[in-house]
Design an enzyme around this catalytic site. Structure first.
Site, PDB file in Angstrom:
ATOM      1  N   HIS A  75      36.463  85.065  36.382  1.00 18.32           N
ATOM      2  CA  HIS A  75      34.940  84.708  36.761  1.00 18.32           C
ATOM      3  C   HIS A  75      34.201  85.920  36.332  1.00 18.32           C
ATOM      4  O   HIS A  75      33.023  85.851  35.861  1.00 18.32           O
ATOM      5  CB  HIS A  75      34.958  84.400  38.189  1.00 18.32           C
ATOM      6  CG  HIS A  75      35.635  82.939  38.870  1.00 18.32           C
ATOM      7  ND1 HIS A  75      35.960  82.837  40.216  1.00 18.32           N
ATOM      8  CD2 HIS A  75      36.356  82.277  37.915  1.00 18.32           C
ATOM      9  CE1 HIS A  75      36.603  81.689  40.047  1.00 18.32           C
ATOM     10  NE2 HIS A  75      36.655  81.316  38.634  1.00 18.32           N
ATOM     11  N   ASP A 235      35.685  78.854  33.393  1.00 19.03           N
ATOM     12  CA  ASP A 235      37.048  79.432  33.194  1.00 19.03           C
ATOM     13  C   ASP A 235      37.284  79.904  31.779  1.00 19.03           C
ATOM     14  O   ASP A 235      38.028  80.781  31.396  1.00 19.03           O
ATOM     15  CB  ASP A 235      38.122  78.810  34.012  1.00 19.03           C
ATOM     16  CG  ASP A 235      38.240  78.915  35.484  1.00 19.03           C
ATOM     17  OD1 ASP A 235      37.831  79.988  35.918  1.00 19.03           O
ATOM     18  OD2 ASP A 235      38.892  78.129  36.032  1.00 19.03           O
ATOM     19  N   HIS A 258      44.433  77.891  32.401  1.00 20.21           N
ATOM     20  CA  HIS A 258      44.475  79.156  32.174  1.00 20.21           C
ATOM     21  C   HIS A 258      45.542  79.492  31.004  1.00 20.21           C
ATOM     22  O   HIS A 258      45.512  80.280  30.217  1.00 20.21           O
ATOM     23  CB  HIS A 258      44.850  80.126  33.118  1.00 20.21           C
ATOM     24  CG  HIS A 258      43.379  80.118  34.162  1.00 20.21           C
ATOM     25  ND1 HIS A 258      42.117  80.811  33.570  1.00 20.21           N
ATOM     26  CD2 HIS A 258      43.381  79.757  35.486  1.00 20.21           C
ATOM     27  CE1 HIS A 258      41.626  80.518  34.779  1.00 20.21           C
ATOM     28  NE2 HIS A 258      41.928  80.083  35.858  1.00 20.21           N
TER      29      HIS A 258
END
Length: 310
Positions: A75, A235, A258
Site C-alpha cells: 500500500h 495492490d 501478490h
C-alpha cells in the site's frame, strides 16, 4: 525532461501491523537520485524495495535481506508510485508497515504532507515492446505495449458479496487518489482462524479491513460497490513499483494476487535484461557480419520476447 522525485521532508506514521498485530512506527525520509525506495529495519538493515528482495508473497508482499524482513509494503509502494516519488528511505520499527485503515489513502496523505521535490536526474521508465504473460487459464496477468500505465482487471469470485467485478483505470495521480487509494484490503471471516494460526491477520479488524461473512460484509458499508476489484488494482500498482522504475504498459489481469504480481515483475525484469543483451550484441557486431538469430526467453507461464527501456 521528466525528473525523479523524492520527499521534501521526513514524515511519520504509527499503528499496528495487519498481520503481526504488533505496534509499528514508520518514517519516510528524502533520498538521493537513483536510490529507489529503500526500507531500513530497526536493526539498521537496508532492504531495497525491488523484486530481487521479495521473500514472501503470501497475503502480502514482504521484502528482506540478511534474514531481516519488512512485511506488507504494497500500500505504501502504491502511494509512492501514484505520487511519482521515486526515491525514499523508509525506516520501519516493527515487523511490517502500519496497516492504517487497510487502504493506500493514509499513505497518500502522509507522503503529500512530506511534500515533493525534483532531483537532477531523469526518470527512466520501462516500456513494453511485445506481450508478456504469466499465470494459468483461470488466474493470469498480461502486459502489453502502451504509452502510459493502464490496468484492466477482472475479479471473479462466487461469493454473493463479490461476484464478477471488472475495473479499468489509467493510473495517474488524480485517478489513483480519487478512484483507487481508498479501497481497503479484504478477507473472509471463515479464513481468519487458520490465517492467525499461520501468523497472518493477527492485527486485522473492521478498522483496517473489509471482513466478508457468509452473505454480507461485517463492516458498516463498502466505500465503493466494487471495492474488491479496486483494491486488487491498488495492490498491483504497488507490486509493479518493485520494478524500481515507472512502467508504461497496459496490464490486463484476472484473479491474480501478490504471487502472480511478483511473477510478472520478474518476467519483465528478465525481458529487460534480454533486451539489453540484444542491444549490446547489435552494437558490438561488425557491420559486415550477418545478423544473428534473436533469442527468446521462455517460461512455463508465458513468453518474454522483449522490453525496451525508454
Amino acid at each position: 525532461m521528466d525528473l525523479q522525485q523524492t520527499l521534501r521532508r521526513p514524515v511519520s506514521l504509527t499503528g499496528i501491523g495487519l498481520h503481526s498485530g504488533e505496534p509499528v512506527e514508520m518514517t519516510a525520509s528524502p533520498a538521493g537520485a537513483d536510490t529507489g525506495i529503500v526500507f531500513r529495519a530497526a536493526d539498521g538493515t537496508l532492504i531495497p524495495a525491488n523484486a530481487d528482495h521479495v521473500v514472501d508473497t503470501n497475503s502480502a508482499t514482504t521484502v528482506g535481506a540478511f534474514g531481516v524482513r519488512v512485511r506488507t509494503i504494497e500500500h505504501l509502494m502504491a502511494a509512492a508510485a501514484a505520487l511519482g516519488i521515486d526515491n525514499a528511505l523508509v525506516d520501519v520499527k516493527g515487523p511490517e508497515v502500519p496497516a492504517a485503515d487497510g487502504s493506500a489513502q493514509p499513505f497518500i496523505e502522509l507522503l503529500r504532507e512530506g511534500g515533493r521535490v525534483s532531483l537532477p536526474a531523469p526518470r527512466r521508465p520501462i516500456g513494453i515492446t511485445e506481450p508478456i504473460r504469466v499465470g494459468t487459464e483461470s488466474r493470469w496477468l498480461e502486459v502489453m505495449p502502451a504509452d502510459a500505465l493502464r490496468i484492466s482487471y477482472t475479479l471473479d469470485n462466487n461469493h454473493p458479496v463479490i461476484g464478477l467485478q471488472v475495473g479499468t483505470y489509467g493510473i495517474t495521480e488524480e485517478v489513483f487518489t480519487q478512484e483507487l487509494a481508498a479501497a481497503r484490503t479484504y478477507g473472509f471471516l471463515r479464513d481468519v482462524p487458520v490465517m492467525r494460526q499461520n501468523g497472518l491477520a493477527r492485527g486485522g479488524s473492521l478498522e483496517n479491513a473489509v471482513v466478508v461473512g457468509k452473505r454480507s460484509v461485517l463492516n458498516d458499508s463498502l466505500r465503493f460497490p466494487d471495492e474488491f476489484v479496486r483494491h486488487k488494482i491498488l495492490d498491483l500498482v504497488g507490486d509493479l513499483f518493485l520494478l524500481g522504475r515507472p512502467l508504461r504498459a497496459l496490464v490486463v489481469g484476472r484473479n491474480a494476487g501478490h504471487a502472480l504480481n511478483h511473477q510478472l515483475v520478474t518476467a519483465i525484469q528478465k525481458a529487460v535484461a534480454t533486451d539489453r543483451r540484444r542491444a549490446a550484441v547489435r552494437v558490438m557486431r561488425p557491420a559486415s557480419a550477418p545478423p544473428a538469430p534473436v533469442p527468446v526467453v521462455g517460461t512455463g507461464d508465458g513468453f518474454l520476447p522483449g522490453v525496451a527501456a525508454l
